[in-house]
Each structure stands twice: as structure tokens, then as C-alpha cells.
Enzyme design. Structure first.
Site, PDB file in Angstrom:
ATOM      1  N   CYS A   1      -5.147  12.163  -2.828  1.00  0.00           N
ATOM      2  CA  CYS A   1      -4.198  13.109  -2.227  1.00  0.00           C
ATOM      3  C   CYS A   1      -3.012  13.354  -3.124  1.00  0.00           C
ATOM      4  O   CYS A   1      -2.410  12.426  -3.631  1.00  0.00           O
ATOM      5  CB  CYS A   1      -3.618  12.543  -0.946  1.00  0.00           C
TER       6      CYS A   1
ATOM      7  N   CYS B   1       7.035  20.135  -2.663  1.00  0.00           N
ATOM      8  CA  CYS B   1       7.255  18.762  -2.185  1.00  0.00           C
ATOM      9  C   CYS B   1       7.370  17.852  -3.411  1.00  0.00           C
ATOM     10  O   CYS B   1       6.536  17.933  -4.320  1.00  0.00           O
ATOM     11  CB  CYS B   1       6.116  18.309  -1.290  1.00  0.00           C
TER      12      CYS B   1
ATOM     13  N   CYS C   1       4.440  15.450  -4.779  1.00  0.00           N
ATOM     14  CA  CYS C   1       3.088  16.017  -4.887  1.00  0.00           C
ATOM     15  C   CYS C   1       2.882  16.688  -6.240  1.00  0.00           C
ATOM     16  O   CYS C   1       3.661  17.565  -6.633  1.00  0.00           O
ATOM     17  CB  CYS C   1       2.884  17.023  -3.760  1.00  0.00           C
TER      18      CYS C   1
ATOM     19  N   CYS D   1       1.019  25.524  -5.809  1.00  0.00           N
ATOM     20  CA  CYS D   1       1.618  25.591  -4.477  1.00  0.00           C
ATOM     21  C   CYS D   1       3.107  25.860  -4.628  1.00  0.00           C
ATOM     22  O   CYS D   1       3.754  25.326  -5.530  1.00  0.00           O
ATOM     23  CB  CYS D   1       1.408  24.271  -3.733  1.00  0.00           C
TER      24      CYS D   1
ATOM     25  N   CYS E   1     -12.789  18.251   0.738  1.00  0.00           N
ATOM     26  CA  CYS E   1     -11.389  18.636   0.713  1.00  0.00           C
ATOM     27  C   CYS E   1     -11.299  19.938  -0.094  1.00  0.00           C
ATOM     28  O   CYS E   1     -11.630  19.971  -1.279  1.00  0.00           O
ATOM     29  CB  CYS E   1     -10.664  17.481   0.030  1.00  0.00           C
TER      30      CYS E   1
ATOM     31  N   GLU F   1      -9.750  22.779  -7.776  1.00  0.00           N
ATOM     32  CA  GLU F   1     -10.549  21.575  -7.537  1.00  0.00           C
ATOM     33  C   GLU F   1     -10.903  21.428  -6.062  1.00  0.00           C
ATOM     34  O   GLU F   1     -10.136  21.821  -5.193  1.00  0.00           O
ATOM     35  CB  GLU F   1      -9.739  20.341  -7.965  1.00  0.00           C
TER      36      GLU F   1
HETATM   37  N1  SAH Z   1      -0.331  21.765   1.541  1.00  0.00           N
HETATM   38  C1  SAH Z   1      -0.997  21.126   2.616  1.00  0.00           C
HETATM   39  C2  SAH Z   1      -2.381  20.702   2.213  1.00  0.00           C
HETATM   40  C3  SAH Z   1      -2.430  19.677   1.100  1.00  0.00           C
HETATM   41  S1  SAH Z   1      -2.959  18.226   1.832  1.00  0.00           S
HETATM   42  C4  SAH Z   1      -0.171  19.969   3.110  1.00  0.00           C
HETATM   43  O1  SAH Z   1       0.770  19.593   2.459  1.00  0.00           O
HETATM   44  O2  SAH Z   1      -0.478  19.488   4.192  1.00  0.00           O
HETATM   45  C5  SAH Z   1      -2.639  17.012   0.665  1.00  0.00           C
HETATM   46  C6  SAH Z   1      -2.038  15.808   1.355  1.00  0.00           C
HETATM   47  O3  SAH Z   1      -1.709  14.830   0.343  1.00  0.00           O
HETATM   48  C7  SAH Z   1      -0.747  16.165   2.070  1.00  0.00           C
HETATM   49  O4  SAH Z   1      -0.595  15.422   3.257  1.00  0.00           O
HETATM   50  C8  SAH Z   1       0.251  15.728   1.037  1.00  0.00           C
HETATM   51  O5  SAH Z   1       1.504  15.560   1.596  1.00  0.00           O
HETATM   52  C9  SAH Z   1      -0.360  14.463   0.511  1.00  0.00           C
HETATM   53  N2  SAH Z   1       0.213  14.032  -0.769  1.00  0.00           N
HETATM   54  C10 SAH Z   1       0.852  14.796  -1.681  1.00  0.00           C
HETATM   55  N3  SAH Z   1       1.268  14.045  -2.714  1.00  0.00           N
HETATM   56  C11 SAH Z   1       0.908  12.778  -2.450  1.00  0.00           C
HETATM   57  C12 SAH Z   1       1.065  11.545  -3.141  1.00  0.00           C
HETATM   58  N4  SAH Z   1       1.679  11.491  -4.314  1.00  0.00           N
HETATM   59  N5  SAH Z   1       0.543  10.444  -2.568  1.00  0.00           N
HETATM   60  C13 SAH Z   1      -0.105  10.496  -1.381  1.00  0.00           C
HETATM   61  N6  SAH Z   1      -0.277  11.629  -0.678  1.00  0.00           N
HETATM   62  C14 SAH Z   1       0.228  12.764  -1.206  1.00  0.00           C
HETATM   63 FE1  SF4 Z   2       2.115  22.019  -1.471  1.00  0.00          FE
HETATM   64 FE2  SF4 Z   2       1.719  19.487  -2.153  1.00  0.00          FE
HETATM   65 FE3  SF4 Z   2       3.661  20.115  -0.431  1.00  0.00          FE
HETATM   66 FE4  SF4 Z   2       1.083  20.326   0.339  1.00  0.00          FE
HETATM   67  S1  SF4 Z   2       2.173  18.445  -0.222  1.00  0.00           S
HETATM   68  S2  SF4 Z   2       2.729  21.810   0.664  1.00  0.00           S
HETATM   69  S3  SF4 Z   2       0.143  20.964  -1.612  1.00  0.00           S
HETATM   70  S4  SF4 Z   2       3.558  20.749  -2.592  1.00  0.00           S
END
Ligand code: SAH
Ligand code: SF4
Length: 348
Positions: free
Chosen positions: A336, A116, A119, A112, A105, A92
Site C-alpha cells: 500500500c 497525502c 504516500c 494522484c 488492487c 500498476e
Molecule cells: N486514493 C485512495 C485509494 C488508494 S488506496 C485512498 O487513498 O483511499 C491505498 C491505501 O494505502 C490507502 O489507504 C493509503 O492511505 C494507504 N497508504 C498510502 N501510503 C501508505 C504507506 N506509506 N504505508 C501504508 N499504507 C499507505
Molecule cells: Fe492519493 Fe495516496 Fe492520498 Fe490515496 S493515499 S489519495 S493515492 S496520495
């Protein structure tokens, strides 16, 4: 003979390609700029190349492109494009119009590996890296869509879609070289941002190899909390991450964006905000607060508005520029951390 996808080649790579065929360097620049002109898919359209060169190209190379299989428009104007890749996997990209500016984006991986816990992409696990062409083609497809709707230019690129860009370093770098080339799409370093969860050696390497804006998914101001929600912190703790940030070459008047997802009762106290203000003190920083986007598979909640405001106030009083990212595209799961495709596994 397998044909070469020219969307994987930088202008320098194309120069090597034409040199091998005994052709002068400027032919590479001609071909490269044709590839990134809107609507060009076919070598016959490259009218200033000789017939012979066009024939050679069509025998040995091709220009890949992607068209969105799915396009969902949110009530706030955010658009989520779903692309089906050649192997049936889905990725996406999310277009965020703000005023007269459009930000895309971009995804860098299917799934991934970083895990985390807040996420949704993380819950998918890692499936595979995207090729350079698959990264570049997300951008080309969205530019085509904007043109066809006369909806303006694409102004900014943020590598904040699915995946951890720095875990797919070579393809990311190659795609940046291509996307930022002035003969092609000409995204300047000021309009291009790479976001990472904190792969320290790769942050340093990125800074050495190309000029771009950096965003760091920090999300906690102490190692204990960060390790609890981001497994990567066990490998690269906060001190090492911030040291890499201090060394990262920034362009004039630019700051590093620190992203901080606010998780109720986990990292949202006044003390957390004070700590955050303290640890970023000697770094040119701006802070992007992301109230947690909730999802059934995610064991965290968004703090209430009062808490969010209080957290933000503390940072503002310490003179930080703080952005509170509204949850754009939430109704179409484009916000996000919501990018996860149930059908990421091919059916066949
Ligand atoms: N993997 C990279 C790029 C993904 S960016 C990174 O982690 O930076 C996507 C952004 O959305 C990241 O800052 C991530 O931490 C944030 N994100 C992930 N899950 C989220 C959630 N449930 N609510 C708000 N932001 C979230
Ligand atoms: Fe991967 Fe989501 Fe963590 Fe970014 S925030 S590194 S996309 S698991």
C-alpha cells in the site's frame, strides 16, 4: 472515422449503438457478453452474429486490451503488473492471493493529486485520469493471466491502486457498471470495494448511483493530525466525512472499512486509538491498520511492534473488528502506498 473502443461502453451504451444501426436490443447483450469472454478480441470470433454485423463492428469499433509490460512476483505470492498505456505512461495493478481467493488492487489514475504526505503515489503528483477502458483492461489482463496459469478465479476488486478513484468519478462509475454487469465479468457489489481519501460529495454521489463497498482512508482521529498528513482534510474535515459515511447505503451485514496507516509518533498513541474508537462508535465500521510502509521519499516511520499491538488492543477492547494488514508485496514495492513509477513520464 475514429473507431469506438467497446471497452468504454456499458451494455446500455451498446444498446444505443446497435439501435442507431437499426438493430434489436438483444444484439447489444450478445456483443457485450462476447467482449468479456476470455480470449475474444476479434469480431470474427463472435460466431452467433451475422456476417454483416461483424463487418459493421470491425469497421466502426474495436476491442482494446492490455498486456502487462512488467510482471514481478513477490516472495509472498503477491504479483505486481506494470501496464504501459497507449501514451507511454505506466500504471500498476497488484494481485494478492490469499488462500484460494484472489484480490486485485486496481489503479484509477496515473499519479494522484491528493498529496497525502505518507504516500508514494502522492509524491508523484497528478498526471492524468485513466479512461474507463484502461480501468477495465487491468482486470481483464489479470483474469487472462490467472487463466493461463490455471491459478484460479479473480474474486475481489479493490480500487486501492494508484490514484484517487472518486477524483475520476465518471470513468470509475462507468468501469464499475461494466465490471459488475452479470453478462460480463459479474463482480457483485459484495466483491467490489472503492477506497477514498474522503471526497465527501463524491462519496454521497457514489452511494446514490451504485452499490459497492466503501473504504475510507481515515488515518487520523482528529482534524489537526489529519490535516497535517492529508491536505484533503482542510476541504472535508472528519465530521463531514463521517456524516457522509453514516448516510452511505450499506448492504446487509456490511460495514465500512476504515483504513488507518500507523505513523510512528504521529497518530499511534493510546489516545489516538481511544479517539478513533470514539468517533467511529455510531458507524458500522471495521478497521484496517496499515503499519507505515517506509520509503526513502517518505518522512515517516513504522511504529514498533509493541506500539502496533497496543493500538490494536485498545480498538479490540472497544469491540471493533480490526485487521492488521501485513505488508504484502513489500519486496517488489507493491505494498500500500508504494505504487509510484519512476518512468511514469514517457521518454519520447
Ligand atoms: N486514493 C485512495 C485509494 C488508494 S488506496 C485512498 O487513498 O483511499 C491505498 C491505501 O494505502 C490507502 O489507504 C493509503 O492511505 C494507504 N497508504 C498510502 N501510503 C501508505 C504507506 N506509506 N504505508 C501504508 N499504507 C499507505
Ligand atoms: Fe492519493 Fe495516496 Fe492520498 Fe490515496 S493515499 S489519495 S493515492 S496520495
Amino acid at each position: 472515422m475514429q473507431k469506438i473502443d467497446l471497452k468504454n461502453l456499458s451494455c446500455d451504451d451498446l444498446a444505443a449503438f446497435v439501435a442507431e444501426r437499426g438493430l434489436p436490443n438483444f444484439k447489444a447483450r450478445q456483443i457485450f457478453s462476447w467482449i468479456y469472454r476470455p480470449g475474444i478480441r476479434d469480431f470474427c470470433q463472435m460466431t452467433d452474429l451475422s456476417k454483416k454485423l461483424r463487418e459493421t463492428l470491425s469497421q466502426e469499433a474495436f476491442i482494446s486490451h492490455m498486456e502487462p509490460a512488467v510482471k514481478e512476483v513477490s516472495s509472498d505470492g503477491t504479483i505486481k503488473y506494470g501496464f504501459e498505456l497507449a501514451d507511454g505512461r505506466m500504471i500498476e495493478s497488484v494481485l494478492i492471493p490469499e488462500g484460494d481467493r484472489n484480490t486485485l488492487c486496481v489503479s484509477s489514475q496515473v499519479g494522484c493529486a491528493m498529496g497525502c504526505t505518507f504516500c508514494l503515489t502522492g509524491t508523484m503528483g497528478f498526471i492524468r485520469n485513466l479512461s474507463c477502458a484502461e480501468i477495465v483492461n487491468q482486470v481483464c489482463a489479470v483474469i487472462d493471466d490467472l487463466r493461463s496459469r490455471e491459478a484460479g478465479e479473480l474474486n475481489n476488486l479493490v480500487f486501492m491502486g494508484m490514484g484517487e478513484p472518486l477524483a475520476n468519478f465518471d470513468n470509475l462509475l462507468q468501469s464499475l457498471v461494466i465490471l459488475m454487469d452479470e453478462l460480463g465479468l459479474n463482480f457483485s457489489d459484495r466483491r467490489t470495494t472503492v477506497s477514498t481519501c474522503g471526497l465527501v460529495p463524491k462519496i454521497i454521489e457514489l452511494g446514490e448511483k451504485i452499490k459497492v463497498n466503501l473504504a475510507i482512508s481515515l488515518h487520523a482521529a482528529d482534524n489537526e493530525t489529519r490535516s497535517r498528513i492529508m491536505p484533503i482534510n482542510a476541504r472535508y474535515p472528519i465530521e463531514e466525512l463521517l456524516e457522509a459515511c453514516r448516510k452511505f447505503p450499506l448492504q446487509k451485514r456490511k460495514r465500512i472499512m476504515f483504513e488507518y496507516v500507523l505513523l510512528k509518533d504521529i497518530n499511534d498513541s493510546d489516545e489516538d486509538a481511544e479517539n478513533l474508537a470514539r468517533i467511529l462508535r455510531d458507524i458500522p465500521a471495521k478497521i484496517n491498520l496499515l503499519p507505515c510502509n517506509e520509503a526513502p521519499d517518505i518522512p515517516f516511520k513504522k511504529p514498533d511492534q509493541q506500539r502496533i499491538d497496543a493500538f490494536q488492543d485498545i480498538l479490540r477492547k472497544r469491540d471493533y473488528t480490526v485487521l492488521l494488514r501485513s505488508s504484502r508485496g513489500a519486496d517488489i514495492s507493491a505494498a500500500c502506498g508504494q505504487l509510484a513509477i519512476k518512468s511514469a513520464t514517457p521518454t519520447s
